[in-house]
Design a protein around this motif. Structure first.
Motif, PDB file in Angstrom:
ATOM      1  N   TYR A 138     -10.209   5.503  13.580  1.00 56.39           N
ATOM      2  CA  TYR A 138     -10.015   4.947  12.243  1.00 56.39           C
ATOM      3  C   TYR A 138      -8.741   5.540  11.656  1.00 56.39           C
ATOM      4  N   SER A 139      -7.893   4.695  11.097  1.00 60.00           N
ATOM      5  CA  SER A 139      -6.563   5.149  10.676  1.00 60.00           C
ATOM      6  C   SER A 139      -6.547   5.926   9.365  1.00 60.00           C
ATOM      7  N   ALA A 140      -7.606   5.872   8.580  1.00 64.46           N
ATOM      8  CA  ALA A 140      -7.629   6.571   7.292  1.00 64.46           C
ATOM      9  C   ALA A 140      -8.246   7.956   7.434  1.00 64.46           C
ATOM     10  N   TYR A 141      -8.133   8.725   6.375  1.00 63.68           N
ATOM     11  CA  TYR A 141      -8.672  10.078   6.306  1.00 63.68           C
ATOM     12  C   TYR A 141      -9.817  10.110   5.295  1.00 63.68           C
ATOM     13  N   THR A 142     -10.592  11.183   5.333  1.00 65.16           N
ATOM     14  CA  THR A 142     -11.643  11.418   4.347  1.00 65.16           C
ATOM     15  C   THR A 142     -11.334  12.730   3.637  1.00 65.16           C
ATOM     16  N   LEU A 143     -11.310  12.682   2.314  1.00 61.11           N
ATOM     17  CA  LEU A 143     -11.107  13.871   1.504  1.00 61.11           C
ATOM     18  C   LEU A 143     -12.418  14.144   0.776  1.00 61.11           C
ATOM     19  N   SER A 144     -12.963  15.343   0.987  1.00 60.66           N
ATOM     20  CA  SER A 144     -14.252  15.669   0.386  1.00 60.66           C
ATOM     21  C   SER A 144     -14.226  17.084  -0.179  1.00 60.66           C
ATOM     22  N   SER A 145     -15.268  17.393  -0.928  1.00 60.90           N
ATOM     23  CA  SER A 145     -15.448  18.733  -1.489  1.00 60.90           C
ATOM     24  C   SER A 145     -16.938  19.035  -1.463  1.00 60.90           C
ATOM     25  N   ASP A 146     -17.323  20.195  -1.954  1.00 55.73           N
ATOM     26  CA  ASP A 146     -18.741  20.528  -2.054  1.00 55.73           C
ATOM     27  C   ASP A 146     -19.471  19.571  -2.998  1.00 55.73           C
ATOM     28  N   SER A 147     -18.741  18.954  -3.908  1.00 54.50           N
ATOM     29  CA  SER A 147     -19.337  18.017  -4.864  1.00 54.50           C
ATOM     30  C   SER A 147     -19.593  16.645  -4.259  1.00 54.50           C
ATOM     31  N   GLY A 148     -18.937  16.336  -3.138  1.00 52.12           N
ATOM     32  CA  GLY A 148     -19.110  15.037  -2.503  1.00 52.12           C
ATOM     33  C   GLY A 148     -17.796  14.487  -1.983  1.00 52.12           C
ATOM     34  N   VAL A 149     -17.815  13.224  -1.605  1.00 53.42           N
ATOM     35  CA  VAL A 149     -16.640  12.562  -1.053  1.00 53.42           C
ATOM     36  C   VAL A 149     -15.727  12.118  -2.194  1.00 53.42           C
ATOM     37  N   ILE A 150     -14.469  12.521  -2.114  1.00 52.74           N
ATOM     38  CA  ILE A 150     -13.471  12.112  -3.103  1.00 52.74           C
ATOM     39  C   ILE A 150     -12.893  10.765  -2.696  1.00 52.74           C
ATOM     40  N   SER A 151     -12.600  10.614  -1.403  1.00 54.83           N
ATOM     41  CA  SER A 151     -12.119   9.346  -0.855  1.00 54.83           C
ATOM     42  C   SER A 151     -12.487   9.278   0.621  1.00 54.83           C
ATOM     43  N   SER A 152     -13.143   8.192   1.018  1.00 55.05           N
ATOM     44  CA  SER A 152     -13.498   8.010   2.422  1.00 55.05           C
ATOM     45  C   SER A 152     -12.534   7.060   3.118  1.00 55.05           C
ATOM     46  N   ASN A 153     -11.534   6.596   2.394  1.00 58.70           N
ATOM     47  CA  ASN A 153     -10.559   5.658   2.942  1.00 58.70           C
ATOM     48  C   ASN A 153      -9.156   6.057   2.483  1.00 58.70           C
ATOM     49  N   LEU A 154      -8.838   7.332   2.658  1.00 55.34           N
ATOM     50  CA  LEU A 154      -7.579   7.898   2.193  1.00 55.34           C
ATOM     51  C   LEU A 154      -6.457   7.479   3.140  1.00 55.34           C
ATOM     52  N   ARG A 155      -5.489   6.760   2.617  1.00 46.66           N
ATOM     53  CA  ARG A 155      -4.373   6.256   3.429  1.00 46.66           C
ATOM     54  C   ARG A 155      -3.171   7.181   3.324  1.00 46.66           C
ATOM     55  N   LEU A 156      -2.393   7.202   4.394  1.00 44.27           N
ATOM     56  CA  LEU A 156      -1.149   7.967   4.443  1.00 44.27           C
ATOM     57  C   LEU A 156       0.003   6.982   4.329  1.00 44.27           C
ATOM     58  N   ARG A 157       0.880   7.209   3.358  1.00 43.79           N
ATOM     59  CA  ARG A 157       2.029   6.322   3.138  1.00 43.79           C
ATOM     60  C   ARG A 157       3.299   7.142   3.262  1.00 43.79           C
ATOM     61  N   ASP A 158       4.206   6.691   4.105  1.00 42.81           N
ATOM     62  CA  ASP A 158       5.484   7.374   4.297  1.00 42.81           C
ATOM     63  C   ASP A 158       6.452   6.883   3.224  1.00 42.81           C
ATOM     64  N   ALA A 159       6.752   7.734   2.254  1.00 41.01           N
ATOM     65  CA  ALA A 159       7.630   7.382   1.138  1.00 41.01           C
ATOM     66  C   ALA A 159       9.000   8.041   1.257  1.00 41.01           C
ATOM     67  N   ARG A 160       9.320   8.548   2.459  1.00 42.30           N
ATOM     68  CA  ARG A 160      10.648   9.131   2.656  1.00 42.30           C
ATOM     69  C   ARG A 160      11.694   8.028   2.624  1.00 42.30           C
ATOM     70  N   ALA A 161      12.900   8.368   2.229  1.00 45.63           N
ATOM     71  CA  ALA A 161      13.984   7.385   2.107  1.00 45.63           C
ATOM     72  C   ALA A 161      14.209   6.636   3.421  1.00 45.63           C
ATOM     73  N   ALA A 162      14.108   7.316   4.549  1.00 38.37           N
ATOM     74  CA  ALA A 162      14.338   6.678   5.847  1.00 38.37           C
ATOM     75  C   ALA A 162      13.235   5.690   6.199  1.00 38.37           C
ATOM     76  N   ALA A 163      12.053   5.811   5.588  1.00 37.86           N
ATOM     77  CA  ALA A 163      10.921   4.955   5.929  1.00 37.86           C
ATOM     78  C   ALA A 163      10.754   3.766   4.983  1.00 37.86           C
ATOM     79  N   VAL A 164      11.462   3.749   3.867  1.00 37.14           N
ATOM     80  CA  VAL A 164      11.303   2.671   2.896  1.00 37.14           C
ATOM     81  C   VAL A 164      11.594   1.332   3.563  1.00 37.14           C
ATOM     82  N   GLY A 165      10.674   0.398   3.387  1.00 37.13           N
ATOM     83  CA  GLY A 165      10.831  -0.927   3.988  1.00 37.13           C
ATOM     84  C   GLY A 165      10.166  -1.068   5.333  1.00 37.13           C
ATOM     85  N   THR A 166       9.613   0.009   5.865  1.00 37.54           N
ATOM     86  CA  THR A 166       8.911  -0.072   7.143  1.00 37.54           C
ATOM     87  C   THR A 166       7.428  -0.291   6.907  1.00 37.54           C
TER      88      THR A 166
END
Length: 120
Positions: A83-111
């Protein structure tokens, strides 16, 4: 604030840099994501002047102080092999079960990797 990164998540994050310089940033994206917004991971060229450091067991992550309200003091970042997404959680529970990674570097813009985090 601390994020414990699992081995698989660390491997995938390292690979996502593509041997290019960059920093990871936790970002609460509200543009085009509905009224509640979503947490995303960004790869940026450099942290913003006011960004604060989040300690991890990999490399420091960064966060805008205004976005810390949506996070916990101690979190875990995990991923699944097929699965391409990540899960971010804490002791309180799941913060995001579908956490996406986005490349916002200048060289990656438009890709494809720099696409809108709200898009599937």
């Amino acid at each position: 604030m601390h994020i414990q990164i699992t081995d698989l998540a660390a491997q995938r994050l390292t690979e996502s840099l593509n041997d290019q310089p960059g920093y990871f940033k936790v970002f609460y994206d509200m543009e085009g994501c509905g009224c509640n917004g979503i947490v995303v991971l960004l790869i940026v060229d450099e942290p913003a002047a006011l960004d604060e450091q989040i300690e991890t067991n990999l490399v420091p992550f960064y966060v805008d102080p205004k976005h810390q309200l949506n996070l916990e003091s101690s979190m875990k970042l995990d991923s699944q092999a097929n699965y391409s997404a990540y899960t971010l959680s804490s002791d309180s529970g799941v913060i995001s079960s579908n956490l996406r990674l986005r490349d916002a570097r200048a060289a990656a813009v438009g890709t494809a990797s720099a696409s809108d985090a709200c898009m599937l």
